[in-house]
Design a protein around this motif. Structure first.
Motif, PDB file in Angstrom:
ATOM      1  N   LYS A  74       0.858  -1.193   0.000  1.00 10.78           N
ATOM      2  CA  LYS A  74       0.000   0.000   0.000  1.00 10.78           C
ATOM      3  C   LYS A  74       0.895   1.244   0.000  1.00 10.78           C
ATOM      4  O   LYS A  74       1.716   1.412   0.918  1.00 10.78           O
ATOM      5  CB  LYS A  74      -0.837   0.061   1.282  1.00 10.78           C
ATOM      6  N   GLN A 133      -1.031   4.624 -11.426  1.00 10.24           N
ATOM      7  CA  GLN A 133      -1.809   3.593 -10.732  1.00 10.24           C
ATOM      8  C   GLN A 133      -2.047   2.389 -11.638  1.00 10.24           C
ATOM      9  O   GLN A 133      -1.950   1.246 -11.207  1.00 10.24           O
ATOM     10  CB  GLN A 133      -3.177   4.174 -10.361  1.00 10.24           C
ATOM     11  N   TYR A 155       1.238   0.296 -12.206  1.00 11.70           N
ATOM     12  CA  TYR A 155       1.595  -0.585 -11.079  1.00 11.70           C
ATOM     13  C   TYR A 155       0.303  -1.115 -10.463  1.00 11.70           C
ATOM     14  O   TYR A 155      -0.063  -0.763  -9.339  1.00 11.70           O
ATOM     15  CB  TYR A 155       2.421   0.182 -10.045  1.00 11.70           C
ATOM     16  N   SER A 156      -0.369  -1.981 -11.222  1.00 13.34           N
ATOM     17  CA  SER A 156      -1.731  -2.375 -10.826  1.00 13.34           C
ATOM     18  C   SER A 156      -1.740  -3.281  -9.589  1.00 13.34           C
ATOM     19  O   SER A 156      -2.785  -3.441  -8.957  1.00 13.34           O
ATOM     20  CB  SER A 156      -2.451  -3.028 -12.000  1.00 13.34           C
ATOM     21  N   SER A 157      -0.581  -3.863  -9.245  1.00 13.03           N
ATOM     22  CA  SER A 157      -0.564  -4.733  -8.058  1.00 13.03           C
ATOM     23  C   SER A 157      -0.405  -3.909  -6.764  1.00 13.03           C
ATOM     24  O   SER A 157      -0.561  -4.438  -5.666  1.00 13.03           O
ATOM     25  CB  SER A 157       0.554  -5.764  -8.164  1.00 13.03           C
ATOM     26  N   ILE A 158      -0.086  -2.642  -6.914  1.00  7.96           N
ATOM     27  CA  ILE A 158       0.081  -1.783  -5.729  1.00  7.96           C
ATOM     28  C   ILE A 158      -1.246  -1.082  -5.427  1.00  7.96           C
ATOM     29  O   ILE A 158      -1.939  -0.627  -6.337  1.00  7.96           O
ATOM     30  CB  ILE A 158       1.189  -0.732  -5.967  1.00  7.96           C
ATOM     31  N   GLN A 159      -1.561  -1.018  -4.142  1.00  5.37           N
ATOM     32  CA  GLN A 159      -2.767  -0.287  -3.718  1.00  5.37           C
ATOM     33  C   GLN A 159      -2.367   1.154  -3.389  1.00  5.37           C
ATOM     34  O   GLN A 159      -1.628   1.365  -2.421  1.00  5.37           O
ATOM     35  CB  GLN A 159      -3.289  -0.982  -2.460  1.00  5.37           C
TER      36      GLN A 159
END
Ligand code: DQA
Length: 139
Positions: free
Chosen positions: A2, A35, A38-42
């Motif tokens: 996150k 965003q 880096y789609s795996s990051i919230q």
């Protein structure tokens, strides 16, 4: 992971504000693209022109996010209160970013209250400074 991205005063006007320094693209548009990249990051993305609101966001994200990327705008050079907030949170991975190379500008931009409480500073790469900060967090 996150990541909380916190932006300070006048950064809502990036894209139209002093384009010779900050470029023509809106920060919001850029961060939406980031965003997606880096789609795996919230991500949480926040901007305020108000010092106390930025502190409230640091206190909120600082006990939830794994890392904070902060561009405090002009408060970088003036705000002991924002620096104190960053010292008071659980999240220790803090990266200070700037769109412009603050070291190549006026002397008053060379001082930062945030740098001493950050892992590092990324400045001068345009909006890509934010992308580089994300990459630094992934090392
Ligand atoms: C800035 C640099 C600051 O000195 C200035 O006050 C800003 C933008 C940057 O991203 O280059 O508002 O933080």
């Amino acid at each position: 992971m996150k990541i909380s991205i916190i932006n300070g005063p006048n950064l809502n006007l990036i894209g139209t504000r002093e384009p010779e320094i900050y470029g023509n693209q809106s920060l919001n548009d850029f961060l939406l693209t980031l965003q997606k990249k880096y789609s795996s990051i919230q991500f949480t993305i926040y901007q305020s022109n108000v010092e106390g609101e930025i502190i409230n966001e640091i206190q909120k994200q600082g006990f939830d996010a794994d890392a904070i990327i902060i561009n405090a705008g002009a408060y970088t050079h003036t705000s002991i209160a924002i620096a104190d907030a960053l010292k008071s949170i659980a999240t220790k991975k803090i990266i200070e970013v700037h769109i412009s190379n603050v070291y190549a500008r006026e002397n008053y931009r060379k001082e930062s209250f945030i740098a001493p409480v950050s892992m590092g500073v990324i400045a001068g790469f345009g909006l890509n400074s934010y992308d580089l900060a994300v990459q630094a967090l992934m090392i």
